[in-house]
Scaffold this active site. Sequence first.
Site, PDB file in Angstrom:
ATOM      1  N   CYS A   2       0.835  -1.223   0.000  1.00  8.12           N
ATOM      2  CA  CYS A   2       0.000   0.000   0.000  1.00  8.12           C
ATOM      3  C   CYS A   2       0.863   1.263   0.000  1.00  8.12           C
ATOM      4  O   CYS A   2       2.066   1.202   0.228  1.00  8.12           O
ATOM      5  CB  CYS A   2      -0.878   0.031   1.252  1.00  8.12           C
ATOM      6  SG  CYS A   2      -1.682  -1.537   1.608  1.00  8.12           S
TER       7      CYS A   2
HETATM    8  N1  GLN Z   1      -0.743  -6.586   4.326  1.00  2.00           N
HETATM    9  C1  GLN Z   1      -1.688  -5.524   4.420  1.00  2.00           C
HETATM   10  C2  GLN Z   1      -3.022  -5.861   3.769  1.00  2.00           C
HETATM   11  O1  GLN Z   1      -3.136  -6.776   3.024  1.00  2.00           O
HETATM   12  C3  GLN Z   1      -1.113  -4.231   3.899  1.00  2.00           C
HETATM   13  C4  GLN Z   1      -1.074  -4.188   2.432  1.00  2.00           C
HETATM   14  C5  GLN Z   1       0.056  -3.476   1.815  1.00  2.00           C
HETATM   15  O2  GLN Z   1       0.827  -2.694   2.344  1.00  2.00           O
HETATM   16  N2  GLN Z   1       0.171  -3.827   0.597  1.00  2.00           N
HETATM   17  O3  GLN Z   1      -3.961  -5.197   4.007  1.00  2.00           O
END
Ligand code: GLN
Length: 254
Positions: A2
């Site tokens: 994210c």
């Molecule tokens: N692992 C977390 C989720 O799936 C954060 C995602 C990310 O940073 N890509 O929500």
Amino acid sequence: MCRHLAYLGPLRDLATLLLDPPHSLLRQSYAPVDMRGGGTINADGFGAGWYPDGATTPIRYRRAVPIWTDSAFAALAREVRSGAVLAAVRSATVGMPVVETACAPFAAGRWLFSHNGVVAGWPDSVAALASRLPVTELLTLEAPTDSALLWALVHHRLAAGASPHYALGAVTAQVHACAPGSRLNLLITDGTELAATAVHHALAVRVGDGEVLVCSEPTDQSSGWESVPDCHLLTATSSTVDVVPIPATTAEEP
Ligand code: GLN
């Protein structure tokens, strides 16, 4: 992984902060440049939290759709003004659900929280750590995701009186100790100060003219951006920034 952003400063509309800059969070949703191998785009939802002028409790808008598809948010963002904002676009880790409740910001009381990254070995690596939380806090996680558990761990410390920077540093160190290789960029604000960690992921900060902006990737090419070094903890107000190494010793504490 994210992308996330936090802003403290004079009142601005959300579009100016999140949609309009040349490398805005909107652009980072479909054309991020520094994902470091953690996914390609951030199309699994988004969220924005803001504090209305004079309010101490934030309002959230979250959707499980790509930010660029949500015309309602684009219109709303032109009308909403705030001096404290935390927003994120999500790339769901494989195996984690694409639902609104898994989108940052997570919230409780005056706090807004986001996680950019992944807990390595999820869920087994952090099962013992999670079991130290009260059962009701596990039963009321917003979503069955690593980010929601991280928020529960951070919030538990805040509720016990820890400062935001201590809570982030301690949880980052604890999770890193039991799940090495995790990417743990955490970001939190209460509308007047913010704290953020950079652990195996990108983070940049720009402060000046009474405002501070912390973002996974700089939102423009202006000269004021500084990269936050890996394994460091940042604290900021609208006019101050402090960056220190994450203390490893906090990993040992309960
Ligand atoms: N692992 C977390 C989720 O799936 C954060 C995602 C990310 O940073 N890509 O929500």
